[in-house]
Design an enzyme around this catalytic site. Structure first.
Site, PDB file in Angstrom:
ATOM      1  N   ASP A 395       0.911  -1.081  -0.063  1.00 25.75           N
ATOM      2  CA  ASP A 395      -0.021   0.098   0.086  1.00 25.75           C
ATOM      3  C   ASP A 395       0.860   1.243  -0.120  1.00 25.75           C
ATOM      4  O   ASP A 395       0.704   2.398  -0.677  1.00 25.75           O
ATOM      5  CB  ASP A 395      -0.858   0.024   1.262  1.00 25.75           C
ATOM      6  N   LYS A 399       1.431   4.141  -3.033  1.00 27.53           N
ATOM      7  CA  LYS A 399       1.173   5.754  -3.041  1.00 27.53           C
ATOM      8  C   LYS A 399       2.535   6.271  -3.423  1.00 27.53           C
ATOM      9  O   LYS A 399       2.408   7.312  -3.912  1.00 27.53           O
ATOM     10  CB  LYS A 399       0.776   5.899  -1.476  1.00 27.53           C
TER      11      LYS A 399
END
Length: 530
Positions: A395, A399
């Site tokens: 994750d 990003k």
């Protein structure tokens, strides 16, 4: 039916100046005949011959338009007269057609005429621009335009299927004053989608009064059903309506419905984490429909898709916004985008982008084994149902990749060096409870890393870094002079170093949860309208 109504006065003057235009009218079904050819330029008497031939055949002309280049003459007639009109013109211009002085006589059917009428138009500049901007932003193509020198009437020939939409968007542009109406279609009614719907309904009165913005939710779709109402979906029972009266979810059908009812401010909001809506982003953006999303898939998939979506948004004069994909409620995307837009080269990006990993390492002080801390965080809802989806670092990597691409990188996800905090033996599919039990076998390893950092007067942070072309996310020991040193709870952080900001520009704060994410999505919707 209303005896108290004072009635209508028809006269030669009117001192009231309530609206710039008085009305919008339409002729439902017309045929456009275009006589064109480079040989017509400077050809004396050509217009007289065209109109004379049609007059001889008693063909009524509804609208006339001719460009200053004299290359073409367009005439709108009734469909019942179209065949006769073409035959009359072919007879009159037979010689000119043979020697190619006139190139062709083209007939376009299934058209309508929209007319904007008003005396005040003469004193007000920009009326034509406002009309055509409203039509253009709703993707309504114009075949011909006519405006008399009196400036009392502006007429446009459009496709017949666009007539109702054209009447609506011109009406909205001129009779709602400063008010702007956004037609919003929300895909996904989970935690974020439901919170967004509540926020819009709750803030609607204030936005209308203070900012003259009318946010109208016209569509809500989940994985099973979708509810579509152009006039707007009621706030009090939208869930019951979606469940009991909604039709089967179909993104292709949704696209055609939105396209048919497109207005100058139409917004698709994808609050899912699914690939399916992403496949339709190019269709919506290609139609000039804005897309707002917290879904990271589109921007962290292939770099070619990232570039294509942004190019489509620019080419079709619309917006593709995704502020909440990197920092949820924090303006990480905007901060990087602003530096790039100002021509300030980005030298380095650093950040803590996972709220879960931020919480774990901000809390981990050795008083509780790491495995127990993970279990506690899961029990409180701070992690994904499978905490390995947080601990694997993907994750945070996605990003970082997104922000790097905004900064100009063409990197792919495989180019990001990722430290997976899940012990290798625990990465295979297994029962989550059993995985958490086995994680206790590695508590000593995590404690040794924490203790070594503490001895160096450092703190552990799961840090994402872009340094030139190198991208990495890994567990890092930071000293007291680092921006991530004093993070608390599940706070996120972004530090941007540029030529201008040699001391990093730092943004930090709470960035996770459906409430702040929905608020960030709403801010993106408002950017589309403003």
């Amino acid at each position: 039916l209303n005896p108290k109504f004072p009635g209508t006065i028809v006269g030669t003057t009117d001192s009231r100046q309530a609206h710039i235009i008085r009305g919008i009218s339409s002729v439902d079904h017309v045929t456009l005949i275009r006589v064109q050819g480079s040989g017509m330029v400077g050809m004396a008497g050509i217009s007289q011959r065209i109109f004379g031939a049609l007059a001889t055949g008693k063909v009524n002309i509804i609208l006339i338009t001719q460009g200053s280049s004299e290359h073409s003459v367009c005439l709108a007639v009734s469909p019942k007269d179209a065949a006769k009109a073409k035959k009359l013109l072919e007879t009159e211009l037979k010689h000119d057609l043979e020697i190619h002085r006139v190139a062709d006589i083209i007939v376009e059917d299934d058209l309508s005429i929209i007319a904007v009428v008003g005396e005040n138009m003469r004193q007000t500049p920009g009326i034509a621009g406002k009309v055509f901007q409203a039509l253009g932003r709703s993707r309504i193509n114009i075949s011909a335009i006519a405006q008399g020198s009196s400036e009392l009437n502006i007429s446009a020939v459009i496709r017949r299927v666009d007539r109702h939409k054209a009447l609506r968007v011109i009406h909205d542009a001129f009779f709602y004053g400063p008010r702007k109406t956004a037609h919003i279609y929300i895909i996904g009614a989970g935690l974020i989608g439901s919170q967004l719907i509540r926020d819009i309904y709750q803030k609607q009165p204030w936005l209308l009064k203070e900012r003259h913005l009318d946010l109208r939710i016209c569509g809500i779709a989940n994985s099973r059903t979708m509810l579509l109402r152009h006039e707007g979906i009621p706030a009090d029972n939208w869930q019951d309506l979606l469940r009991n009266t909604g039709q089967k979810s179909d993104l292709q059908q949704l696209f055609h419905y939105v396209k048919e009812n497109q207005s100058p401010f139409t917004v698709i909001v994808d609050t899912t984490a699914s690939h399916q809506p992403v496949e339709w982003y190019p269709h919506f953006l290609g139609q000039g429909i804005a897309v707002v999303t917290p879904n990271k898939i589109a921007n962290t998939g292939p770099a070619d898709l990232f570039m294509r979506l942004h190019e489509l948004a620019i080419a079709n004069d619309t917006r593709f916004l995704y502020e909440t994909t990197a920092g949820a409620g924090l303006p990480f995307v905007q901060a990087v985008r602003d530096r790039v837009a100002s021509g300030d080269p980005i030298q380095r990006l650093e950040g803590v982008f996972s709220g879960t990993l931020s919480y774990l390492f901000n809390t981990y002080d050795g008083s509780m084994p790491f495995s127990k801390l993970v279990q506690s965080a899961r029990d409180q809802g701070f992690t994904e149902p499978d905490p390995r989806d947080d601990l694997n670092g993907l994750d945070a990597a996605r990003k970082l990749l997104l922000l790097a691409r905004i900064a100009g990188s063409r990197a792919e996800i495989d180019d990001v060096q990722v430290e997976n905090l899940v012990p290798e033996k625990l990465r295979k599919p297994d029962n989550i409870s059993r995985v958490l039990e086995k994680l206790a076998d590695y508590d000593a390893d995590f404690e040794r890393i924490r203790s070594n950092a503490e001895k160096k007067k450092a703190r552990l942070r799961y840090l994402a870094v872009m340094d030139k072309n190198h991208l990495s996310v890994k567990l890092t020991a930071v000293k007291s002079d680092h921006p991530a040193w004093d993070l608390k709870g599940s706070e996120n952080l972004l530090a941007v170093t540029t030529d201008a900001y040699t001391d990093p520009l730092v943004i930090k704060g709470s960035g996770a949860g459906p409430v702040v994410t929905a608020n960030g999505v709403l801010n993106d919707i408002l950017k589309v309208i403003d």
